[in-house]
Scaffold this active site. Structure first.
Site, PDB file in Angstrom:
ATOM      1  N   ASP A  67       0.808  -1.217   0.000  1.00 45.00           N
ATOM      2  CA  ASP A  67       0.000   0.000   0.000  1.00 45.00           C
ATOM      3  C   ASP A  67       0.839   1.263   0.000  1.00 45.00           C
ATOM      4  O   ASP A  67       2.063   1.217   0.136  1.00 45.00           O
ATOM      5  CB  ASP A  67      -0.968  -0.016   1.205  1.00 45.00           C
ATOM      6  N   ASN A 134      -7.609  -2.682  14.131  1.00 47.56           N
ATOM      7  CA  ASN A 134      -9.014  -2.938  13.770  1.00 47.56           C
ATOM      8  C   ASN A 134      -9.148  -4.142  12.824  1.00 47.56           C
ATOM      9  O   ASN A 134     -10.202  -4.350  12.236  1.00 47.56           O
ATOM     10  CB  ASN A 134      -9.646  -1.698  13.122  1.00 47.56           C
ATOM     11  N   HIS A 136      -7.331  -4.644  10.042  1.00 46.53           N
ATOM     12  CA  HIS A 136      -7.053  -4.403   8.620  1.00 46.53           C
ATOM     13  C   HIS A 136      -5.779  -5.110   8.167  1.00 46.53           C
ATOM     14  O   HIS A 136      -4.879  -5.377   8.962  1.00 46.53           O
ATOM     15  CB  HIS A 136      -7.063  -2.913   8.267  1.00 46.53           C
ATOM     16  N   GLU A 141      -9.588  -1.735   5.032  1.00 47.74           N
ATOM     17  CA  GLU A 141     -10.245  -1.446   6.305  1.00 47.74           C
ATOM     18  C   GLU A 141     -11.505  -2.314   6.464  1.00 47.74           C
ATOM     19  O   GLU A 141     -12.007  -2.882   5.482  1.00 47.74           O
ATOM     20  CB  GLU A 141     -10.633   0.041   6.339  1.00 47.74           C
TER      21      GLU A 141
HETATM   22  C1  GLP Z   1      -0.486   0.254   8.634  1.00 48.30           C
HETATM   23  C2  GLP Z   1      -0.183  -0.449   7.285  1.00 48.30           C
HETATM   24  C3  GLP Z   1      -0.377  -1.933   7.414  1.00 48.30           C
HETATM   25  C4  GLP Z   1       0.256  -2.366   8.719  1.00 48.30           C
HETATM   26  C5  GLP Z   1      -0.592  -1.871   9.860  1.00 48.30           C
HETATM   27  C6  GLP Z   1       0.000  -2.111  11.233  1.00 48.30           C
HETATM   28  O1  GLP Z   1      -1.418   1.259   8.559  1.00 48.30           O
HETATM   29  N1  GLP Z   1      -0.869   0.017   6.156  1.00 48.30           N
HETATM   30  O2  GLP Z   1       0.163  -2.613   6.295  1.00 48.30           O
HETATM   31  O3  GLP Z   1       0.335  -3.748   8.784  1.00 48.30           O
HETATM   32  O4  GLP Z   1      -1.024  -0.560   9.653  1.00 48.30           O
HETATM   33  O5  GLP Z   1       0.960  -1.143  11.580  1.00 48.30           O
HETATM   34  P1  GLP Z   1       2.029  -1.401  12.689  1.00 48.30           P
HETATM   35  O6  GLP Z   1       2.902  -2.508  12.209  1.00 48.30           O
HETATM   36  O7  GLP Z   1       2.790  -0.108  12.817  1.00 48.30           O
HETATM   37  O8  GLP Z   1       1.295  -1.764  13.931  1.00 48.30           O
END
Ligand code: GLP
Length: 240
Positions: A67, A134, A136, A141
């Site tokens: 992404d 959440n 995702h 989402e």
């Molecule tokens: C982000 C990314 C995801 C990631 C997630 C968790 O927003 N788009 O690909 O896995 O949220 O983030 P973190 O690893 O900082 O907890």
């Protein structure tokens, strides 16, 4: 789903790094789906170290990132373009032409078309995933169709809040992104998910024990034939 729970984060990242080093050595032209966020950073650190110690080469590796934020210039340190270079690509021998990240600066429909076209001409061997609090995956989402391909999304309020820790203020967090779709993620031959910390425990519980439902995007992983989930004991704390 294969679930590996580790006493410490060090052990978790050691294990997942060894898995990747072996996979790349077994197939030097492997196609890797990569993730951003804080979760993969220790893995990327270990892979850089392994490259420096001449235990692995990325010369022929191809990558696709999940992404990208819409609207951040590539030079912004929180753009996933900059993140991937700073956390991994600048420190290994990967050919940057073989790295693919959706563009957050092109006109979105163009960026989506371009990314999907490249993505569809490859078969991802291992897709790495983190987990949003959440539920995702990528920036898919809650409520995203399980049939989705690359698309533009509005970030959930909770995601903007979660990710604001990386920005000077919550107002600076982009509200839109381009993400690989859930159907695209599920096409990978195998999937590696890493989740650590108490703040992921509820999403982990629902991903593993909950109904397969679009309200919890990661629950779809129950339907994939080759998923390995790496958890520390905090993230695993609610599991049966
Ligand atoms: C982000 C990314 C995801 C990631 C997630 C968790 O927003 N788009 O690909 O896995 O949220 O983030 P973190 O690893 O900082 O907890």
């Amino acid at each position: 789903m294969k679930i590996n729970v580790f006493e410490s984060k060090e052990e978790l990242y050691k294990s997942v790094s060894e898995f990747y080093i072996k996979a790349i050595n077994d197939k030097p032209n492997i196609i890797l789906g990569l993730a951003t966020g804080t979760t993969p950073i220790p893995l990327y650190k270990n892979l850089i170290k392994a490259y420096q110690d001449k235990l692995v080469s990325f010369k022929d590796v191809v990558t696709f990132n999940l992404d990208e934020y819409i609207g951040l210039p590539k030079t912004h340190k929180e753009s996933y373009y900059s993140f991937m270079r700073a956390q991994l690509f600048n420190h290994i021998d990967i050919n940057l032409d073989n790295t693919h990240i959706p563009s957050g600066t092109l006109e979105p429909s163009e960026a989506i078309k371009l990314f999907q076209k490249e993505f569809d001409s490859f078969q991802v061997d291992i897709q790495l995933l983190g987990l949003g609090s959440n539920g995702h995956i990528g920036f898919n989402e809650p409520g995203t169709s399980f049939e989705s391909t690359t698309h533009q999304t509005n970030l959930a309020k909770s995601t903007i809040q979660d990710n604001s820790r990386m920005f000077d203020s919550v107002d600076e967090v982009p509200t839109k992104s381009i993400t690989m779709g859930i159907k695209d993620i599920m096409r990978a031959s195998s999937i590696v998910m890493i989740a650590t910390g108490n703040q992921k425990a509820e999403a982990v519980y629902k991903m593993v024990h909950g109904p397969v439902d679009e309200s919890l995007p990661a629950s779809i992983l129950q339907k994939h034939k080759d998923v390995t989930i790496y958890l520390d004991k905090d993230a695993a704390s609610l599991l049966k």
